[in-house]
Design a protein around this motif. Structure first.
Motif, PDB file in Angstrom:
ATOM      1  N   TYR A 158      -2.510   6.962  10.753  1.00 32.21           N
ATOM      2  CA  TYR A 158      -2.748   5.789   9.885  1.00 32.21           C
ATOM      3  C   TYR A 158      -3.515   4.682  10.606  1.00 32.21           C
ATOM      4  N   SER A 184      -0.797   4.854   2.847  1.00 31.90           N
ATOM      5  CA  SER A 184       0.381   5.311   2.087  1.00 31.90           C
ATOM      6  C   SER A 184       0.084   5.518   0.604  1.00 31.90           C
ATOM      7  N   ARG A 185      -0.833   4.737   0.043  1.00 32.18           N
ATOM      8  CA  ARG A 185      -1.141   4.727  -1.402  1.00 32.18           C
ATOM      9  C   ARG A 185       0.060   4.262  -2.227  1.00 32.18           C
ATOM     10  N   LEU A 186       0.895   3.484  -1.588  1.00 31.01           N
ATOM     11  CA  LEU A 186       2.103   3.015  -2.267  1.00 31.01           C
ATOM     12  C   LEU A 186       1.837   1.784  -3.136  1.00 31.01           C
ATOM     13  N   PHE A 243       2.536   0.128   9.405  1.00 28.58           N
ATOM     14  CA  PHE A 243       2.827   0.157   7.965  1.00 28.58           C
ATOM     15  C   PHE A 243       3.931  -0.862   7.642  1.00 28.58           C
ATOM     16  N   GLU A 266      -2.090  -6.882  -7.849  1.00 26.73           N
ATOM     17  CA  GLU A 266      -0.886  -7.668  -7.525  1.00 26.73           C
ATOM     18  C   GLU A 266      -1.378  -9.104  -7.317  1.00 26.73           C
TER      19      GLU A 266
HETATM   20  C1  LIG Z   1      -9.963  -8.881  -1.706  1.00 28.24           C
HETATM   21  C2  LIG Z   1      -8.680  -8.094  -1.579  1.00 28.24           C
HETATM   22  C3  LIG Z   1      -7.896  -7.881  -2.694  1.00 28.24           C
HETATM   23  C4  LIG Z   1      -6.696  -7.172  -2.598  1.00 28.24           C
HETATM   24  N1  LIG Z   1      -5.962  -6.981  -3.741  1.00 28.24           N
HETATM   25  C5  LIG Z   1      -4.799  -6.306  -3.684  1.00 28.24           C
HETATM   26  C6  LIG Z   1      -4.029  -6.088  -4.867  1.00 28.24           C
HETATM   27  O1  LIG Z   1      -4.383  -6.529  -5.966  1.00 28.24           O
HETATM   28  N2  LIG Z   1      -2.876  -5.372  -4.758  1.00 28.24           N
HETATM   29  C7  LIG Z   1      -2.445  -4.887  -3.552  1.00 28.24           C
HETATM   30  O2  LIG Z   1      -1.384  -4.239  -3.503  1.00 28.24           O
HETATM   31  N3  LIG Z   1      -3.147  -5.111  -2.427  1.00 28.24           N
HETATM   32  C8  LIG Z   1      -4.312  -5.781  -2.441  1.00 28.24           C
HETATM   33  N4  LIG Z   1      -5.038  -5.978  -1.285  1.00 28.24           N
HETATM   34  C9  LIG Z   1      -4.440  -5.615   0.020  1.00 28.24           C
HETATM   35  C10 LIG Z   1      -4.702  -4.179   0.534  1.00 28.24           C
HETATM   36  O3  LIG Z   1      -6.062  -3.895   0.533  1.00 28.24           O
HETATM   37  C11 LIG Z   1      -3.935  -3.134  -0.273  1.00 28.24           C
HETATM   38  O4  LIG Z   1      -2.569  -3.489  -0.342  1.00 28.24           O
HETATM   39  C12 LIG Z   1      -3.985  -1.739   0.336  1.00 28.24           C
HETATM   40  O5  LIG Z   1      -5.321  -1.344   0.521  1.00 28.24           O
HETATM   41  C13 LIG Z   1      -3.252  -0.760  -0.588  1.00 28.24           C
HETATM   42  O6  LIG Z   1      -3.315   0.556  -0.127  1.00 28.24           O
HETATM   43  P1  LIG Z   1      -2.025   1.287   0.487  1.00 28.24           P
HETATM   44  O7  LIG Z   1      -0.870   1.139  -0.417  1.00 28.24           O
HETATM   45  O8  LIG Z   1      -2.419   2.656   0.853  1.00 28.24           O
HETATM   46  O9  LIG Z   1      -1.781   0.389   1.769  1.00 28.24           O
HETATM   47  P2  LIG Z   1      -1.060   0.667   3.154  1.00 28.24           P
HETATM   48  O10 LIG Z   1      -2.044   0.379   4.212  1.00 28.24           O
HETATM   49  O11 LIG Z   1      -0.406   1.979   3.168  1.00 28.24           O
HETATM   50  O12 LIG Z   1       0.021  -0.504   3.225  1.00 28.24           O
HETATM   51  C14 LIG Z   1       1.316  -0.396   2.630  1.00 28.24           C
HETATM   52  C15 LIG Z   1       1.568  -1.560   1.713  1.00 28.24           C
HETATM   53  O13 LIG Z   1       1.515  -2.778   2.453  1.00 28.24           O
HETATM   54  C16 LIG Z   1       0.948  -3.811   1.648  1.00 28.24           C
HETATM   55  N5  LIG Z   1      -0.297  -4.256   2.274  1.00 28.24           N
HETATM   56  C17 LIG Z   1      -1.190  -3.509   2.969  1.00 28.24           C
HETATM   57  N6  LIG Z   1      -2.188  -4.279   3.423  1.00 28.24           N
HETATM   58  C18 LIG Z   1      -1.921  -5.528   3.000  1.00 28.24           C
HETATM   59  C19 LIG Z   1      -2.578  -6.773   3.164  1.00 28.24           C
HETATM   60  N7  LIG Z   1      -3.709  -6.881   3.862  1.00 28.24           N
HETATM   61  N8  LIG Z   1      -2.031  -7.861   2.584  1.00 28.24           N
HETATM   62  C20 LIG Z   1      -0.882  -7.790   1.882  1.00 28.24           C
HETATM   63  N9  LIG Z   1      -0.212  -6.632   1.702  1.00 28.24           N
HETATM   64  C21 LIG Z   1      -0.722  -5.521   2.262  1.00 28.24           C
HETATM   65  C22 LIG Z   1       0.669  -3.201   0.280  1.00 28.24           C
HETATM   66  O14 LIG Z   1       1.766  -3.426  -0.553  1.00 28.24           O
HETATM   67  C23 LIG Z   1       0.534  -1.721   0.612  1.00 28.24           C
HETATM   68  O15 LIG Z   1       0.838  -0.896  -0.496  1.00 28.24           O
HETATM   69  C24 LIG Z   1      -6.260  -6.676  -1.346  1.00 28.24           C
HETATM   70  C25 LIG Z   1      -7.061  -6.885  -0.225  1.00 28.24           C
HETATM   71  C26 LIG Z   1      -8.255  -7.584  -0.339  1.00 28.24           C
HETATM   72  C27 LIG Z   1      -9.101  -7.787   0.881  1.00 28.24           C
END
Ligand SMILES: Cc1cc2nc3c(=O)[nH]c(=O)nc-3n(C[C@H](O)[C@H](O)[C@H](O)COP(=O)(O)OP(=O)(O)OC[C@H]3O[C@@H](n4cnc5c(N)ncnc54)[C@H](O)[C@@H]3O)c2cc1C
Length: 530
Positions: free
Chosen positions: A211, A226-228, A268, A372
């Motif tokens: 990761y 994670s795509r969570l 994560f 979100e």
């Molecule tokens: C402009 C912009 C807009 C975004 N809009 C959203 C949105 O609408 N909804 C959203 O869930 N995330 C958003 N994100 C944050 C982040 O990009 C996503 O949470 C992440 O890519 C989701 O994929 P994942 O679940 O595989 O993340 P993973 O990398 O597997 O992370 C696990 C969880 O951690 C949280 N997380 C991860 N990165 C961040 C971060 N930088 N800030 C806050 N929480 C985080 C999320 O809940 C995520 O599901 C945004 C980021 C940017 C730069």
């Protein structure tokens, strides 16, 4: 007062680890589990068909899980107060149980209106936190330890049986009822608890191994992350369930000597913390959705018109920057993009195109299945450098392309009209000799757009305008106040150029050990059986 206890589901579409459901069941009264499709909510520009479809799938599973306990989900369509009034008239409501939703101004206003209505009707409205975000927070001091204490509390197992209020179910409305037309998102993530638990399991057991190394490139991130996110956004898996399962997985990988996997899960876990850290900002200041966090940036960029062709080219993946266009087209087809690419797309709109962030952020939100509000808007502002407390970062779309997609596989997949271009020219086709472009069948401006801007000059211009404001003494004073109100005390996010401590690289294990362990999450088998 006698009457039914309503559980009003919103962004908490599960039965386990659900404080409101537990409280309603403990009352001993008949239970009415309710979801309201609100036309005003679905009409908001951030909301879209892909989110609707995800929610509908989640509700179908939720209904099955509730039915298995004796009280199926009651679906209603309409304004929340109208729906609740009608139920009250027919059944008599003693109490409404819900989670404390941190959403857009619209849901904030709606919740306040429902609160007033309930008070006037003599109904007890009991809202509970679901993820460690605190309501009416006075100070950020001590926030992280409160959050961790919340995550450590035992998860709640859903009651075995629920006493039904015997209310007739209605059919699900159609997306068209809310003006949500067809959506070209064939690879959207599936909604529902089963899909959410599977995401978490496969990530913690297998996919999350690399990761940390693989999260930045869109080539690897879709599998390595994670795509969570949509599951956390709509509550099919609770934050506490994810956090506790991740803690267990991290310990397990460490015990097994898989240091890389353990470190990845550690990263994560930090992001789960960030999730709530960002949402807390919107909880504390709803205007983050609409106004610059730091007022020095007011009026800095012009707000584009709804039909501004630059906005359309950007969101549709026609900017002439192949990697950026590939990201946008991939987002459209999948409903998801990794963090770095989200940041790059937003930064391009704000810095290179010099557009006020609000409309681009709205358009992006509609493409995210995981929209979100409390994460999205603070990040949109952070990438646009309007918070005043984060060091501006202007991503170079050509450098990102070379770094994250060196052989152009991602570009070729999503921008097939460029696929015949040799690798070395793929990242910046305008630099290719005319003969090379001709051999690849590319005519800029015809078969593929000319780049919209000179990205180096545009970035330089943006940087100098932003730093001119930041040098102002008043900027610093206001920034200190913003930092005191919203800044992280412990999240590891650097503040104003302060560098995070360098991370030690964990040695890669000789063999990746595949584990099978108890996630500690209830998988809701009965939901599928019924
Ligand atoms: C402009 C912009 C807009 C975004 N809009 C959203 C949105 O609408 N909804 C959203 O869930 N995330 C958003 N994100 C944050 C982040 O990009 C996503 O949470 C992440 O890519 C989701 O994929 P994942 O679940 O595989 O993340 P993973 O990398 O597997 O992370 C696990 C969880 O951690 C949280 N997380 C991860 N990165 C961040 C971060 N930088 N800030 C806050 N929480 C985080 C999320 O809940 C995520 O599901 C945004 C980021 C940017 C730069």
């Amino acid at each position: 007062m006698s009457g039914v206890h309503v559980i009003w589901f919103k962004r908490d579409l599960r039965v386990h680890d659900h404080a409101a459901l537990m409280a309603a069941a403990a009352s001993g009264a008949p239970i009415l589990p309710l979801y309201i499709f609100e036309p005003g909510y679905w009409a908001l520009p951030e909301h879209s068909r892909r989110q609707f479809d995800f929610v509908k799938e989640a509700l179908e599973e939720l209904d099955a899980a509730l039915k298995a306990r004796g009280s199926g989900l009651v679906i209603r369509t309409g304004n929340a107060i109208d729906v609740l009034s009608e139920i009250h008239r027919r059944q008599g409501i003693a109490a409404i149980h819900a989670h404390e939703e941190t959403g857009l101004q619209w849901t904030f206003d709606r919740d306040r209106a429902v609160g007033r209505w309930a008070r006037n009707a003599g109904i007890s409205l009991r809202e509970q936190p679901q993820n460690g975000v605190q309501r009416a927070l006075k100070s950020r001091d001590g926030w992280a330890s409160h959050w961790e204490a919340f995550m450590r509390r035992p998860r709640m197992v859903a009651p075995e049986t629920l006493l039904s209020a015997q209310v007739q179910a209605e059919d699900f409305p159609l997306p068209q009822d809310f003006g949500l037309g067809p959506d070209d998102c064939p690879q959207r993530q599936k909604g529902g608890r089963a899909a959410g638990v599977e995401c978490l399991r496969s990530f913690l057991e297998v996919r999350g191994q690399a990761y940390q190394r693989q999260m930045s490139s869109p080539l690897t991130a879709a599998d390595a992350c994670s795509r969570l996110s949509p599951h956390l956004a709509f509550g099919t898996v609770s934050m506490r369930e994810a956090w506790q399962a991740a803690q267990r997985a991290k310990e397990m990988h460490a015990r097994e000597g898989n240091a890389e996997f353990a470190a990845s899960i550690g990263s994560f876990i930090s992001r789960l913390h960030w999730h709530c850290h960002f949402i807390q900002k919107l909880e504390d200041q709803t205007s983050i959705e609409s106004r610059n966090l730091h007022p020095a940036y007011d009026g800095l960029r012009p707000a584009p018109e709804e039909d501004d062709p630059r906005l359309a080219a950007w969101i549709e993946g026609r900017t002439g920057f192949p990697f950026l266009d590939a990201c946008m087209r991939s987002l459209k087809a999948t409903g998801w993009l990794n963090f770095r690419m989200r940041a790059m797309t937003m930064a391009f709109a704000a810095h290179h195109l010099w557009l006020d962030w609000k409309l681009p952020a709205e358009r992006l939100a509609g493409l995210f299945t995981d929209f979100e509000p409390g994460i999205h808007y603070p990040h949109a502002q952070m990438q646009s450098a309007t918070t005043g407390i984060n060091t501006p970062r202007i991503y170079n779309p050509v450098k990102q392309s070379r770094d994250q997609d060196p052989e152009g596989a991602f570009i070729r997949r999503w921008v097939p009209e460029l696929s015949a271009l040799p690798d070395e020219w793929l990242h910046a086709p305008w630099e290719a000799p005319a003969s090379v472009r001709a051999r690849a069948g590319i005519v800029l401006g015809q078969t593929y757009p000319m780049r919209m801007v000179d990205h180096m000059a545009a970035a330089e211009e943006a940087r100098s305008r932003i730093f001119a404001l930041r040098r102002n003494a008043e900027h610093a004073a206001e920034a200190e106040e913003i930092q005191a109100r919203h800044g992280s005390r412990r999240s590891g996010i650097p503040f104003r150029g302060r560098q995070a401590a360098p991370k030690k690289r964990a040695p890669a294990p000789a063999d990746a050990i595949q584990l099978s362990f108890d996630l500690g999450i209830i998988q809701e088998r009965r939901a599928h059986a019924s």
